[in-house]
Design a protein around this motif. Structure first.
Motif, PDB file in Angstrom:
ATOM      1  N   GLY A  53     -12.926 -28.057  21.167  1.00  0.00           N
ATOM      2  CA  GLY A  53     -11.977 -27.201  20.743  1.00  0.00           C
ATOM      3  C   GLY A  53     -11.007 -26.993  22.077  1.00  0.00           C
ATOM      4  O   GLY A  53      -9.810 -26.443  21.709  1.00  0.00           O
ATOM      5  N   THR A  54     -11.214 -27.501  23.089  1.00  0.00           N
ATOM      6  CA  THR A  54     -10.453 -27.247  24.047  1.00  0.00           C
ATOM      7  C   THR A  54      -9.097 -27.907  23.772  1.00  0.00           C
ATOM      8  O   THR A  54      -9.100 -28.945  23.401  1.00  0.00           O
ATOM      9  N   THR A  55      -7.826 -27.732  24.838  1.00  0.00           N
ATOM     10  CA  THR A  55      -6.787 -28.435  24.611  1.00  0.00           C
ATOM     11  C   THR A  55      -6.779 -29.620  25.099  1.00  0.00           C
ATOM     12  O   THR A  55      -6.293 -30.743  24.528  1.00  0.00           O
ATOM     13  N   SER A  56      -7.462 -29.712  26.126  1.00  0.00           N
ATOM     14  CA  SER A  56      -7.574 -31.039  26.823  1.00  0.00           C
ATOM     15  C   SER A  56      -8.284 -32.179  26.188  1.00  0.00           C
ATOM     16  O   SER A  56      -7.999 -33.330  25.797  1.00  0.00           O
ATOM     17  N   TYR A  57      -9.602 -31.729  25.468  1.00  0.00           N
ATOM     18  CA  TYR A  57     -10.062 -32.612  24.627  1.00  0.00           C
ATOM     19  C   TYR A  57      -9.482 -33.044  23.322  1.00  0.00           C
ATOM     20  O   TYR A  57      -9.407 -34.315  22.949  1.00  0.00           O
ATOM     21  N   LEU A  58      -8.777 -32.006  22.675  1.00  0.00           N
ATOM     22  CA  LEU A  58      -7.935 -32.325  21.634  1.00  0.00           C
ATOM     23  C   LEU A  58      -6.750 -33.393  21.949  1.00  0.00           C
ATOM     24  O   LEU A  58      -6.135 -34.367  21.295  1.00  0.00           O
ATOM     25  N   THR A  59      -6.040 -33.063  23.155  1.00  0.00           N
ATOM     26  CA  THR A  59      -5.231 -34.231  23.845  1.00  0.00           C
ATOM     27  C   THR A  59      -5.595 -35.600  23.714  1.00  0.00           C
ATOM     28  O   THR A  59      -5.046 -36.571  23.422  1.00  0.00           O
ATOM     29  N   LEU A  90      -2.846 -29.392  17.870  1.00  0.00           N
ATOM     30  CA  LEU A  90      -2.205 -29.058  19.079  1.00  0.00           C
ATOM     31  C   LEU A  90      -0.695 -28.565  18.718  1.00  0.00           C
ATOM     32  O   LEU A  90      -0.407 -27.718  19.495  1.00  0.00           O
ATOM     33  N   ALA A  91      -0.201 -28.984  17.700  1.00  0.00           N
ATOM     34  CA  ALA A  91       1.093 -28.841  17.191  1.00  0.00           C
ATOM     35  C   ALA A  91       1.065 -27.222  16.826  1.00  0.00           C
ATOM     36  O   ALA A  91       1.826 -26.173  17.002  1.00  0.00           O
ATOM     37  N   ARG A  92      -0.017 -26.825  16.185  1.00  0.00           N
ATOM     38  CA  ARG A  92      -0.345 -25.611  15.579  1.00  0.00           C
ATOM     39  C   ARG A  92      -0.422 -24.406  16.750  1.00  0.00           C
ATOM     40  O   ARG A  92       0.437 -23.280  16.945  1.00  0.00           O
TER      41      ARG A  92
END
Length: 206
Positions: A53-59, A90-92
């Motif tokens: 759920g981290t931003t880095s993983y989602l990226t 990520l957009a959300r």
């Protein structure tokens, strides 16, 4: 999750090494098979739920094409559906961050305007207080002048530029204010003309 995060790299160094990378599907099953009894199902689920759920993983998911196994080897392609899910999340988050930033900026502006308004109100009140004090001093001086003048009331009004029908009201207000001043406590040790012996008001003893 913290203990699991510390132990996993010891057993599977490539898993969390370097930038975040998309994991192989059902990688938790692989961990349990290769390190039986090392982690509980709940511990692994909690760790991966937080990590993915981290931003880095989602990226990494939104930009990646491959998934990777415990040894850091490619283990299947990322589907467009999974990339889109990560992109949408990520957009959300960016939208939330932007909205919060705009709210903070607006709150700052509102606080600044409120402070300016309060400052202007304080300045206006100060000016009104100063004006009121000056008018009070003017009335006190007018009363002193009237008490010592030998002019008629009409001539006194003409000299002072006061309407004759307004004089008595101004003098009455000045006398009331003088009574209030007389009753007001003075700072300890301070003397004024009321403390001086008779004959010392002007030019010393006679």
């Amino acid at each position: 999750p913290a203990a699991t995060r510390a132990r996993l790299p010891e057993l599977f160094p490539p898993l969390l090494q370097g930038p975040a990378k998309p994991f192989k599907l059902r990688i938790q099953v692989d961990i349990q098979e290769r390190a039986p009894g090392e982690f509980s199902k709940q511990a692994l689920s909690a760790f991966f739920r937080r990590h993915t759920g981290t931003t880095s993983y989602l990226t990494a998911v939104s930009q990646g094409t491959q998934r990777f196994d415990l040894d850091g080897q490619a283990a299947g392609e990322l589907t467009e559906e999974h990339r889109q899910v990560a992109t949408d999340e990520l957009a959300r988050r960016r939208a939330i961050t932007k909205a919060r930033r705009e709210e903070a900026i607006q709150a700052q502006r509102d606080a600044h305007r409120a402070a300016r308004k309060q400052e202007r109100a304080a300045q206006q009140q100060d000016q009104q207080d100063q004006q009121a004090q000056q008018e009070r001093r003017n009335r006190a001086q007018l009363l002193r002048d009237f008490d010592t003048t030998r002019l008629t009331a009409a001539n006194f009004c003409a000299l002072k530029g006061i309407a004759p029908d307004a004089l008595e009201a101004i003098l009455a207000q000045a006398r009331e204010e003088a009574k209030q001043d007389a009753l007001r406590p003075r700072p300890e040790g301070r003397r004024d003309h009321r403390d001086a012996p008779r004959g010392e008001h002007r030019g010393g003893p006679r």
